[in-house]
Design a protein around this motif. Structure first.
Motif, PDB file in Angstrom:
ATOM      1  N   ALA A 211      36.099  39.463  49.900  1.00 26.56           N
ATOM      2  CA  ALA A 211      36.511  40.864  49.780  1.00 26.56           C
ATOM      3  C   ALA A 211      35.292  41.776  49.634  1.00 26.56           C
ATOM      4  CB  ALA A 211      37.444  41.027  48.583  1.00 26.56           C
ATOM      5  N   ALA A 212      34.268  41.313  48.893  1.00 35.60           N
ATOM      6  CA  ALA A 212      33.064  42.132  48.698  1.00 35.60           C
ATOM      7  C   ALA A 212      32.286  42.314  49.992  1.00 35.60           C
ATOM      8  CB  ALA A 212      32.170  41.484  47.639  1.00 35.60           C
ATOM      9  N   SER A 213      32.518  41.454  50.975  1.00 38.50           N
ATOM     10  CA  SER A 213      31.794  41.563  52.249  1.00 38.50           C
ATOM     11  C   SER A 213      32.340  42.679  53.124  1.00 38.50           C
ATOM     12  CB  SER A 213      31.888  40.236  53.008  1.00 38.50           C
ATOM     13  OG  SER A 213      33.184  40.060  53.563  1.00 38.50           O
ATOM     14  N   TRP A 214      33.551  43.167  52.811  1.00 33.75           N
ATOM     15  CA  TRP A 214      34.256  44.174  53.602  1.00 33.75           C
ATOM     16  C   TRP A 214      34.637  43.671  54.990  1.00 33.75           C
ATOM     17  CZ3 TRP A 214      30.922  49.201  52.563  1.00 33.75           C
ATOM     18  CH2 TRP A 214      31.088  49.594  51.223  1.00 33.75           C
ATOM     19  N   LEU A 215      34.499  42.369  55.215  1.00 33.21           N
ATOM     20  CA  LEU A 215      34.836  41.816  56.529  1.00 33.21           C
ATOM     21  C   LEU A 215      36.313  41.457  56.609  1.00 33.21           C
ATOM     22  CD1 LEU A 215      33.047  41.136  59.032  1.00 33.21           C
ATOM     23  CD2 LEU A 215      33.167  38.754  58.313  1.00 33.21           C
ATOM     24  N   ALA A 216      36.861  40.970  55.504  1.00 31.32           N
ATOM     25  CA  ALA A 216      38.278  40.602  55.431  1.00 31.32           C
ATOM     26  C   ALA A 216      38.683  40.648  53.973  1.00 31.32           C
ATOM     27  CB  ALA A 216      38.505  39.202  56.013  1.00 31.32           C
ATOM     28  N   ASP A 217      39.986  40.586  53.723  1.00 37.09           N
ATOM     29  CA  ASP A 217      40.458  40.621  52.340  1.00 37.09           C
ATOM     30  C   ASP A 217      41.583  39.620  52.182  1.00 37.09           C
ATOM     31  OD1 ASP A 217      40.642  41.304  49.727  1.00 37.09           O
ATOM     32  OD2 ASP A 217      41.553  43.265  50.045  1.00 37.09           O
ATOM     33  N   ALA A 218      41.723  39.086  50.970  1.00 36.63           N
ATOM     34  CA  ALA A 218      42.754  38.099  50.686  1.00 36.63           C
ATOM     35  C   ALA A 218      44.083  38.792  50.401  1.00 36.63           C
ATOM     36  CB  ALA A 218      42.351  37.254  49.484  1.00 36.63           C
ATOM     37  N   PRO A 219      45.213  38.109  50.650  1.00 36.81           N
ATOM     38  CA  PRO A 219      46.501  38.642  50.199  1.00 36.81           C
ATOM     39  C   PRO A 219      46.471  38.777  48.677  1.00 36.81           C
ATOM     40  CG  PRO A 219      46.781  36.715  51.620  1.00 36.81           C
ATOM     41  CD  PRO A 219      45.334  36.799  51.290  1.00 36.81           C
ATOM     42  N   ARG A 220      46.721  39.955  48.167  1.00 36.39           N
ATOM     43  CA  ARG A 220      46.517  40.195  46.742  1.00 36.39           C
ATOM     44  C   ARG A 220      47.742  39.920  45.885  1.00 36.39           C
ATOM     45  NH1 ARG A 220      41.800  42.567  45.511  1.00 36.39           N
ATOM     46  NH2 ARG A 220      40.536  43.374  47.228  1.00 36.39           N
ATOM     47  N   GLU A 221      48.947  39.881  46.498  1.00 37.31           N
ATOM     48  CA  GLU A 221      50.150  39.670  45.708  1.00 37.31           C
ATOM     49  C   GLU A 221      50.114  38.319  45.009  1.00 37.31           C
ATOM     50  OE1 GLU A 221      51.059  42.861  48.511  1.00 37.31           O
ATOM     51  OE2 GLU A 221      50.042  40.943  48.645  1.00 37.31           O
ATOM     52  N   GLY A 222      50.156  38.345  43.690  1.00 38.93           N
ATOM     53  CA  GLY A 222      50.202  37.119  42.910  1.00 38.93           C
ATOM     54  C   GLY A 222      48.861  36.463  42.685  1.00 38.93           C
ATOM     55  N   LEU A 223      47.804  36.928  43.347  1.00 43.20           N
ATOM     56  CA  LEU A 223      46.511  36.251  43.252  1.00 43.20           C
ATOM     57  C   LEU A 223      45.879  36.428  41.871  1.00 43.20           C
ATOM     58  CD1 LEU A 223      44.549  34.562  44.902  1.00 43.20           C
ATOM     59  CD2 LEU A 223      43.460  36.675  45.690  1.00 43.20           C
ATOM     60  N   ALA A 224      45.924  37.644  41.359  1.00 42.93           N
ATOM     61  CA  ALA A 224      45.332  37.886  40.034  1.00 42.93           C
ATOM     62  C   ALA A 224      46.087  37.097  38.959  1.00 42.93           C
ATOM     63  CB  ALA A 224      45.361  39.382  39.720  1.00 42.93           C
ATOM     64  N   GLU A 225      47.413  37.030  39.079  1.00 45.19           N
ATOM     65  CA  GLU A 225      48.204  36.290  38.100  1.00 45.19           C
ATOM     66  C   GLU A 225      47.908  34.795  38.188  1.00 45.19           C
ATOM     67  OE1 GLU A 225      50.955  35.043  35.274  1.00 45.19           O
ATOM     68  OE2 GLU A 225      49.992  36.978  35.622  1.00 45.19           O
ATOM     69  N   ALA A 226      47.737  34.269  39.395  1.00 46.78           N
ATOM     70  CA  ALA A 226      47.427  32.843  39.558  1.00 46.78           C
ATOM     71  C   ALA A 226      46.074  32.514  38.928  1.00 46.78           C
ATOM     72  CB  ALA A 226      47.418  32.476  41.040  1.00 46.78           C
ATOM     73  N   ARG A 227      45.120  33.383  39.149  1.00 47.87           N
ATOM     74  CA  ARG A 227      43.784  33.178  38.582  1.00 47.87           C
ATOM     75  C   ARG A 227      43.839  33.238  37.054  1.00 47.87           C
ATOM     76  NH1 ARG A 227      39.499  36.710  38.098  1.00 47.87           N
ATOM     77  NH2 ARG A 227      37.440  35.790  38.330  1.00 47.87           N
ATOM     78  N   ARG A 228      44.596  34.212  36.530  1.00 48.46           N
ATOM     79  CA  ARG A 228      44.734  34.330  35.074  1.00 48.46           C
ATOM     80  C   ARG A 228      45.364  33.071  34.480  1.00 48.46           C
ATOM     81  NH1 ARG A 228      48.250  34.476  31.583  1.00 48.46           N
ATOM     82  NH2 ARG A 228      49.948  34.494  33.094  1.00 48.46           N
ATOM     83  N   ARG A 229      46.349  32.530  35.172  1.00 51.52           N
ATOM     84  CA  ARG A 229      47.024  31.346  34.637  1.00 51.52           C
ATOM     85  C   ARG A 229      46.072  30.157  34.559  1.00 51.52           C
ATOM     86  NH1 ARG A 229      52.725  30.115  37.160  1.00 51.52           N
ATOM     87  NH2 ARG A 229      53.146  31.988  35.945  1.00 51.52           N
ATOM     88  N   LEU A 230      45.268  29.960  35.592  1.00 53.64           N
ATOM     89  CA  LEU A 230      44.315  28.847  35.563  1.00 53.64           C
ATOM     90  C   LEU A 230      43.274  29.055  34.460  1.00 53.64           C
ATOM     91  CD1 LEU A 230      43.670  28.032  39.336  1.00 53.64           C
ATOM     92  CD2 LEU A 230      45.262  26.955  37.744  1.00 53.64           C
TER      93      LEU A 230
END
Length: 814
Positions: A211-230
């Motif tokens: 995402a920081a490269s500005w070339l492409a971005d990940a699907p954001r739905e649920g991603l932050a929550e998944a990372r928080r859970r791990l």
């Protein structure tokens, strides 16, 4: 106590104050999750800033920077402190002294430290050479000192990253792929590494870098929550173990679950798997988009030149009604109307799987938000598209995962929710329940040419373990669910009955073939009665093979395949109207007859060893897989043969993988009976002993001059086995109505050296005669069946059979 309170208490009190405040923060339990990680980062920031200020009074052009996980403010209880001391190069000696003033207090507290001292130019050069360093610098955060120095480095590093993205992102993708190959998939592992496995925290960090490269971005739905859970799970793991570990070991899962307030370890694993699945899917979509963008950048200049500078139009190739291919993905046609076409998700999925292409994220999300539910029962087209999807082979997996990620699968099949991400605590299984079902469909797609109704085979593969989400016997629960699902998706009454039978009896063939005497007419007749018809038997045979292949390497082999095929042949004959063969009339092979005659003539055991190999399963040019050695033994019928043979093999460190024992009559004109043992064995390590040594020890064991128990006890005392995960206790049961000629006692236990010897000795002590034995090993589990009779050759009375089973279970528990 808030993080501000903790930080205030620690300020000005040096390392001891920080240590006390840190301990209180981690143990008081008032905070957890993101607030605790933020508080711990804030507390540590203040302490390090204080150390920096105390040592940098006369130093200019220097700053302290947090990088990596600490830079993101994600400090777990045992996380490393990733620090960079950044300086302008004007006074290296003073900077070195400052570094010591900061690093040593950290080490003195026993905290792990990853540190470096660099100028901005050195930092950028190192980042250009080491991708991991560059990823850490992308999360650089100023802690103390010259803010301009830190800001300049951040700006330069981000600019470098974006400028070099076409080169660095493929390197990052390769790094992720190599790590996944080493560590496996987090969403399926029983002891996963939360950080390194695919779908873990490293992959989440990689998505931030993309995402920081500005070339492409990940699907954001649920991603932050998944990372928080791990991260929450890792926090709990650090607190319960007191160690900086990312591996969620089996013996620690219950404690971690308790720390997180979860019901049990299965609930914990399911949450971990769900989070990993979100990150894995986001990674797949993101890397696919990166590849598309990089390909378009490489092609665009040439196309512009050819088209006179105009913008190229993407080609769209029709695949099915409302579905087209565009730029290597399956997308919806411009005229598609998901809100009016409830079959569209299945049609698009089937078209994608048949073409071996991924479903576009945009297409799946559009269908998930606008498509109407299918009517009940489904229209014929919907059922046909589901069967087409299931029969598409390996591409089915990726397409199914795309539908599942957006909730479409549970809308089509509500019962799927109970098996989704459900762990299987059995070392034989490679997958979670839901992935195993899809894997079984993939394997079944290779067998559709063997059956008259491939549609029923594929749907049965999808549903055969659907009952594992319910209490009790999953086959019985699954039968009920399969009837309901099959009716809802539009199968007629007869097909529903067949599917219910396949689900109910999906384990029947392999369990019967490996645990029952196939020469016993009752065995074959009971299977024929359960199956009911030749066409159902044909389907059940293919489902059995697909299920076993999808389970894992330990669940299927040439030996098991041959046993199942033999059983199917016998059942097929009965269904065709033939009577089951008389077990007394079963003819021995020429080699077995030769050994039996020789044993009778010599009055002692006769052995034959023959190497076995497994033919290559997929690659014809591959080397055969060694299966061990087939050991044929003929012994004059007498008590104590089973414990004697198994004990001698255990003494010689031979692992029994499969074993059969049965009485064999001698040819006409010869009186008496001989026991035949056909076993497959392998050396635990080293080479196999010579047949002469085995025979000599067996002779001594049979005449009582060799004390096997003492020898095994001496060996165990000299080489005690390491403690590991505590296995479930052994279970011994009497199989009801399994044979008209004998009582069948089933043993399920953890495989271990000498296990078969202990079983045989216990049965001998109980005064029963072992008429035949069928022993198999699945991973670490022994699954054995023993046909026993009284001394006169009759089945045991009911109470006696139960008493023998209880005594054997007590022996194995002891």
């Amino acid at each position: 106590m808030t993080s501000t309170d903790v930080r205030t208490e620690a300020e000005g009190s040096g390392p001891s104050g920080y240590a006390a405040a840190r301990l209180r923060l981690l143990t008081e339990g008032a905070q957890s999750g993101p607030p605790r990680r933020a508080a711990l980062s804030d507390l540590t920031d203040g302490w390090l800033a204080e150390l920096f200020a105390a040592g940098a009074e006369s130093v200019r052009g220097v700053s302290l920077v947090a990088v990596g996980g600490y830079g993101r403010g994600e400090l777990s209880p045992r996380s490393d402190l990733d620090l960079l001391l950044l300086h302008d190069g004007s006074d290296s000696k003073a900077v070195a002294a400052l570094a010591d003033r900061i690093w040593y207090p950290v080490w003195d507290l026993g905290l792990a430290l990853d540190h470096s001292v660099r100028t901005p130019a050195e930092a950028r050069k190192t980042a250009g050479e080491d991708l991991k360093v560059q990823l850490g610098l992308l999360d650089a955060r100023h802690l103390a000192g010259d803010l301009g120095l830190t800001a300049g480095l951040r700006t330069a590093v981000l600019a470098d990253w974006r400028n070099q993205a076409p080169k660095r992102l493929p390197e990052l993708q390769q790094l992720c792929a190599e790590r996944a190959e080493r560590q496996g998939e987090l969403q399926y592992l029983l002891e996963p590494d939360l950080k390194e496995a695919r779908g873990g925290l490293r992959d989440a960090t990689a998505l931030r870098a993309v995402a920081a490269s500005w070339l492409a971005d990940a699907p954001r739905e649920g991603l932050a929550e998944a990372r928080r859970r791990l991260l929450d799970v890792r926090d709990a793991l650090h607190l319960t173990t007191g160690r900086a570990t990312d591996r969620l070991a089996l013996q620690e899962q219950d404690q971690v679950a308790t720390e997180l307030g979860l019901l049990d370890a299965d609930t914990l694993l399911r949450q971990v798997y769900e989070a990993a699945r979100v990150i894995s899917y986001a990674s797949d979509v993101t890397w696919r988009e990166v590849g598309r963008v990089l390909r378009s950048r490489a092609v665009r200049p040439r196309l512009r030149a050819m088209l006179g500078g105009g913008k190229p139009v993407a080609e769209r190739s029709p695949l099915a009604e409302g579905v087209v291919e565009q730029d290597g993905e399956v997308v919806l046609a411009r005229a598609a109307r998901p809100e009016r076409d409830p079959v569209l998700p299945l049609r698009a999925a089937a078209a994608a799987a048949q073409a071996g292409l991924p479903l576009s994220l945009h297409a799946v999300r559009r269908m998930a938000t606008s498509v109407r539910p299918l009517p009940t029962p489904w229209p014929a087209e919907a059922r046909e598209q589901l069967v087409t999807l299931l029969g598409s082979g390996r591409p089915t997996v990726e397409v199914w995962e795309a539908l599942e990620a957006e909730g479409l699968i549970t809308r089509l099949l509500p019962d799927w929710e109970r098996v989704r991400c459900r762990p299987q605590r059995n070392a034989v299984h490679l997958w979670t329940v839901d992935r195993h079902l899809i894997e079984t469909a993939v394997r079944a797609s290779e067998l559709t040419r063997r059956v008259g109704r491939p549609d029923l085979l594929l749907v049965a593969a999808l549903l055969h373990d659907i009952g594992k989400g319910w209490p009790g016997d999953h086959s019985l629960a699954g039968e009920t669910i399969a009837r309901d699902v099959a009716g809802r998706i539009g199968f007629d009454r007869d097909d529903v009955a067949v599917l219910a039978t396949l689900v109910r009896h999906h384990l029947l063939l392999v369990e019967t073939a490996t645990r029952r005497d196939l020469d016993d007419p009752a065995t074959v007749s009971s299977v024929a009665e359960a199956v009911g018809s030749q066409s159902t038997l044909e389907l059940l045979h293919a489902l059995t093979e697909a299920d076993a292949l999808a389970t894992g390497p330990a669940a299927w082999s040439t030996w098991r395949s041959a046993l199942v095929t033999d059983l199917v042949k016998r059942v097929s004959a009965v269904l065709a109207g033939d009577e089951p063969a008389d077990p007394e009339a079963a003819a021995p092979t020429a080699e077995q007859e030769r050994l039996a005659v020789e044993a009778h003539r010599t009055g002692g055991p006769v052995l034959a060893l023959r190497a076995q190999t497994e033919p290559p399963a997929e690659e014809p040019s591959g080397e055969p897989e060694p299966l061990g050695v087939e050991l044929l033994i003929a012994v004059p019928d007498q008590p104590g043969v089973l414990p004697a043979v198994s004990g001698v093999l255990a003494m010689h460190r031979l692992t029994v993988r499969t074993a059969e024992l049965r009485a064999q009559d001698l040819p006409d004109g010869m009186d008496g009976s001989v026991l035949l043992l056909d076993w497959r064995v392998a050396a635990e390590y080293g080479s196999l002993p010579q047949a002469a040594r085995l025979r000599a020890d067996l002779v001594r064991a049979l005449d009582g001059s060799l004390d096997i128990s003492a020898r095994l006890a001496e060996r165990d005392a000299a080489y005690p086995r390491r403690r590991g995960v505590v296995p479930p206790p052994p279970r011994v049961t009497v199989a009801p109505a399994a044979s008209r000629h004998a009582t069948v006692i089933e043993v399920r236990a953890q495989d271990a050296p000498g296990l078969l010897f202990r079983i045989g000795r216990a049965l001998e002590k109980a005064g029963v005669r072992v008429r035949s034995a069928h022993v198999s090993t699945l991973g670490a589990n022994a699954v054995d069946a023993f046909y026993v009779t009284t001394g006169t050759g009759a089945p045991l009375p009911g109470e006696d059979a139960v008493s023998v089973a209880r005594a054997l279970e007590e022996t194995l528990r002891g």
